[in-house]
Write an enzyme that holds these catalytic residues in place. Structure first.
Site, PDB file in Angstrom:
ATOM      1  N   GLN A  15      35.787  93.207  29.122  1.00 51.99           N
ATOM      2  CA  GLN A  15      36.473  93.684  30.316  1.00 51.99           C
ATOM      3  C   GLN A  15      37.079  95.079  30.163  1.00 51.99           C
ATOM      4  O   GLN A  15      38.159  95.345  30.698  1.00 51.99           O
ATOM      5  CB  GLN A  15      37.581  92.684  30.727  1.00 51.99           C
ATOM      6  CG  GLN A  15      37.103  91.254  30.875  1.00 51.99           C
ATOM      7  CD  GLN A  15      36.085  91.053  31.989  1.00 51.99           C
ATOM      8  OE1 GLN A  15      35.705  91.997  32.661  1.00 51.99           O
ATOM      9  NE2 GLN A  15      35.637  89.830  32.153  1.00 51.99           N
ATOM     10  N   GLY A  69      34.824  97.861  30.580  1.00 52.60           N
ATOM     11  CA  GLY A  69      33.840  98.776  31.145  1.00 52.60           C
ATOM     12  C   GLY A  69      32.739  99.195  30.198  1.00 52.60           C
ATOM     13  O   GLY A  69      32.206 100.302  30.310  1.00 52.60           O
ATOM     14  N   LEU A  70      32.342  98.310  29.262  1.00 57.01           N
ATOM     15  CA  LEU A  70      31.243  98.608  28.337  1.00 57.01           C
ATOM     16  C   LEU A  70      30.052  97.672  28.552  1.00 57.01           C
ATOM     17  O   LEU A  70      29.146  97.606  27.729  1.00 57.01           O
ATOM     18  CB  LEU A  70      31.736  98.525  26.892  1.00 57.01           C
ATOM     19  CG  LEU A  70      32.752  99.608  26.487  1.00 57.01           C
ATOM     20  CD1 LEU A  70      33.291  99.337  25.086  1.00 57.01           C
ATOM     21  CD2 LEU A  70      32.125 100.996  26.552  1.00 57.01           C
ATOM     22  N   GLY A  94      29.582  94.197  28.832  1.00 60.23           N
ATOM     23  CA  GLY A  94      29.350  93.067  27.948  1.00 60.23           C
ATOM     24  C   GLY A  94      28.566  91.931  28.592  1.00 60.23           C
ATOM     25  O   GLY A  94      27.687  91.340  27.966  1.00 60.23           O
ATOM     26  N   ALA A 110      24.864  92.756  29.033  1.00 58.80           N
ATOM     27  CA  ALA A 110      24.176  92.789  27.733  1.00 58.80           C
ATOM     28  C   ALA A 110      23.733  91.392  27.321  1.00 58.80           C
ATOM     29  O   ALA A 110      22.623  91.206  26.793  1.00 58.80           O
ATOM     30  CB  ALA A 110      25.082  93.390  26.663  1.00 58.80           C
ATOM     31  N   ASP A 160      23.979  99.573  34.585  1.00 58.59           N
ATOM     32  CA  ASP A 160      24.203  98.926  33.291  1.00 58.59           C
ATOM     33  C   ASP A 160      22.918  98.303  32.769  1.00 58.59           C
ATOM     34  O   ASP A 160      22.555  98.445  31.594  1.00 58.59           O
ATOM     35  CB  ASP A 160      25.259  97.829  33.414  1.00 58.59           C
ATOM     36  CG  ASP A 160      26.608  98.372  33.833  1.00 58.59           C
ATOM     37  OD1 ASP A 160      26.703  99.581  34.115  1.00 58.59           O
ATOM     38  OD2 ASP A 160      27.566  97.582  33.887  1.00 58.59           O
TER      39      ASP A 160
END
Length: 331
Positions: free
Chosen positions: A113, A115-116, A118, A121, A163
């Protein structure tokens, strides 16, 4: 046979959050963190629960803190959604799956949580594993759409293609989601950028900001759908930054690129509220002389630093506000 599948974190460099609004972005695959799927044949289909799926807690405060950081659902609903959309794709394309089952186990090192990306992915890694298990070849430009549908259609999460695209293509990619292209084909125009042309980049993130990105983006979506001219105009401005950034990277004009990164965040501030903690993250980095903008929906930032001295300053200053600094690697 044990199938080992991975998908990596991502950082939006420019254009956020215009990808869901027929915009343009530049995004990077960050191999410092990733989602890991292990899949092997078994008599029944089993999704093994992990720590994020636990329903036993030390006390009420442990439950509260866990929910605040990772949400209510954990990873199992995400994997279920990915498996369902994989089956849907195969049915729609008259692909018959062999009659065999599997056990799937997941792990993710991507900070939650902030902003990468997760969640996406885990979905991409799951789809890649299923493709190998059933020996199904899904074109790479279509795979992000299946992953997005898993979140938007199955889980009701507001998200865009960015993303999923970078997690499928990896490296550094310029993405054009213009309306004509999307209406005609359903996917964008994806142009790889040589990561070796990028300047010195840093990423900094806080682990205590847990905020579900879909809820954050709902603020913009609601205004956009109502035809808010200010929001629509600002999103177009943000999208154009991706085109300018691609040219700046090509020319290795890092001074201009840093200005564009800052402009991305500054324009975002015009159309959505930014928490005090997120503002502190950006301002602390900028006070060190670096550029700074969100990697995604908030909680993590990306920018350019000039030299090792500035990087040390970033590490020292951001540590004081409980933020970790890393140098991303993409290759």
């Amino acid at each position: 046979m044990i199938i080992d599948s991975r998908a990596f974190a991502r950082a939006g460099l420019l254009g956020n959050p215009s990808d869901g609004y027929f915009g343009k972005t530049i995004s990077l695959s960050i191999k410092n963190f990733g989602a890991h799927i292990l899949l092997y044949q078994s008599p029944e289909l089993v999704i093994e629960p992990q720590e994020a799926d636990a329903n036993a807690f030390r006390n009420v405060y442990h439950l509260r803190d866990t929910v605040s950081l990772i949400g209510y659902n954990g990873g199992i609903p995400i994997i279920k959604a990915a498996i369902k959309k994989f089956c849907d794709y195969c049915d729609e394309n008259s692909i018959k799956l062999s009659n065999k089952n599997f056990t799937i186990r997941y792990h993710s090192s991507i900070p939650r949580q902030v902003g990468l990306a997760g969640s996406s992915a885990i979905i991409i890694a799951t789809l890649k594993a299923l493709m190998r298990f059933y020996n199904i070849d899904i074109p790479v430009h279509l795979l992000p759409n299946i992953a997005l549908q898993a979140e938007t259609q199955e889980m009701g999460i507001n998200a865009g293609l960015q993303d999923r695209v970078i997690q499928c293509y990896e490296g550094c990619v310029h993405m054009d989601f213009n309306k004509v292209q999307m209406d005609e084909h359903g996917y964008g125009i994806y142009t790889p950028i040589d990561p070796n042309l990028l300047p010195k980049l840093y990423i900094a993130y806080k682990t205590d900001l847990g905020k579900v990105s879909g809820k954050v983006l709902n603020e913009i979506r609601s205004k956009y759908d109502k035809g808010d001219e200010h929001v629509i105009s600002t999103l177009k401005t943000i999208a154009n930054l991706a085109d300018e950034g691609a040219e700046a990277i090509k020319n290795q004009d890092y001074n201009l690129l840093g200005q564009l990164i800052n402009a991305n965040f500054d324009n975002r501030c015009k159309i959505m509220s930014i928490s005090d903690s997120n503002m502190e993250l950006v301002n602390t980095a900028r006070n060190c002389g670096a550029s700074a903008s969100f990697t995604g929906s908030g909680g993590a930032i990306i920018g350019i630093y000039e030299d090792d001295e500035m990087l040390k300053k970033l590490v020292y200053s951001l540590k004081k506000i409980n933020a970790r600094v890393i140098k991303p690697y993409m290759i």
